[in-house]
Design a protein around this motif. Structure first.
Motif, short mmCIF file in Angstrom:
data_model
loop_
_atom_site.label_atom_id
_atom_site.label_comp_id
_atom_site.label_asym_id
_atom_site.label_seq_id
_atom_site.Cartn_x
_atom_site.Cartn_y
_atom_site.Cartn_z
N PRO A 50 19.27 14.00 -81.15
CA PRO A 50 20.25 13.88 -80.07
C PRO A 50 21.15 15.11 -79.93
O PRO A 50 22.00 15.17 -79.05
N TRP A 51 20.98 16.11 -80.77
CA TRP A 51 21.85 17.29 -80.76
C TRP A 51 21.18 18.46 -80.05
O TRP A 51 20.00 18.71 -80.24
N ALA A 52 21.96 19.17 -79.27
CA ALA A 52 21.46 20.36 -78.57
C ALA A 52 22.60 21.34 -78.34
O ALA A 52 23.73 20.94 -78.12
N ALA A 53 22.27 22.61 -78.40
CA ALA A 53 23.24 23.67 -78.11
C ALA A 53 22.47 24.86 -77.55
O ALA A 53 21.31 25.09 -77.89
N ALA A 54 23.11 25.59 -76.68
CA ALA A 54 22.47 26.77 -76.07
C ALA A 54 23.53 27.80 -75.74
O ALA A 54 24.68 27.48 -75.46
N ILE A 55 23.10 29.06 -75.77
CA ILE A 55 23.96 30.17 -75.34
C ILE A 55 23.09 31.17 -74.60
O ILE A 55 21.94 31.42 -74.97
N VAL A 56 23.64 31.72 -73.54
CA VAL A 56 22.94 32.72 -72.73
C VAL A 56 23.93 33.83 -72.39
O VAL A 56 25.06 33.55 -72.02
N VAL A 92 19.69 37.53 -72.77
CA VAL A 92 19.21 36.99 -74.04
C VAL A 92 19.69 35.55 -74.14
O VAL A 92 20.71 35.18 -73.56
N ASN A 93 18.92 34.73 -74.84
CA ASN A 93 19.29 33.32 -74.97
C ASN A 93 18.84 32.78 -76.31
O ASN A 93 17.93 33.32 -76.94
N ALA A 94 19.52 31.75 -76.74
CA ALA A 94 19.16 31.05 -77.97
C ALA A 94 19.52 29.58 -77.77
O ALA A 94 20.50 29.25 -77.10
N SER A 95 18.71 28.71 -78.36
CA SER A 95 19.00 27.28 -78.26
C SER A 95 18.55 26.56 -79.52
O SER A 95 17.69 27.04 -80.26
#
Length: 75
Positions: A66-72, A58-61
């Motif tokens: 200029p801002w970015a974040a992600a989790i997997v 599963v993933n979310a972003s």
């Protein structure tokens, strides 16, 4: 098949990859900068039966300007 890359602890490079046979995946549309998704693959053995375990992720972003974040999370 789906290709997945994995990273080792304290490393800044891909240490390997794997392919998932018979996989299905979903990726959401962009919802005000947020996206999410998931994938699942059965584990089949050579004789066509099912072996122990299957793969999932599963993933979310979030990306906005200029801002970015992600989790997997993957198993």
């Amino acid at each position: 098949p789906t290709m997945r890359h994995y990273f080792g602890p304290n490393q800044n490079a891909t240490t390997g990859d794997m392919s998932w046979k018979d996989s299905i995946a979903y990726s959401s549309p962009n919802l005000s900068g947020f996206t999410f998704g998931g994938a699942w693959a059965s584990k089949e053995n050579a004789s066509g039966g099912t072996s122990n375990g299957s793969n999932w992720s599963v993933n979310a972003s979030y990306v906005m300007g200029p801002w970015a974040a992600a989790i997997v999370v993957q198993d």
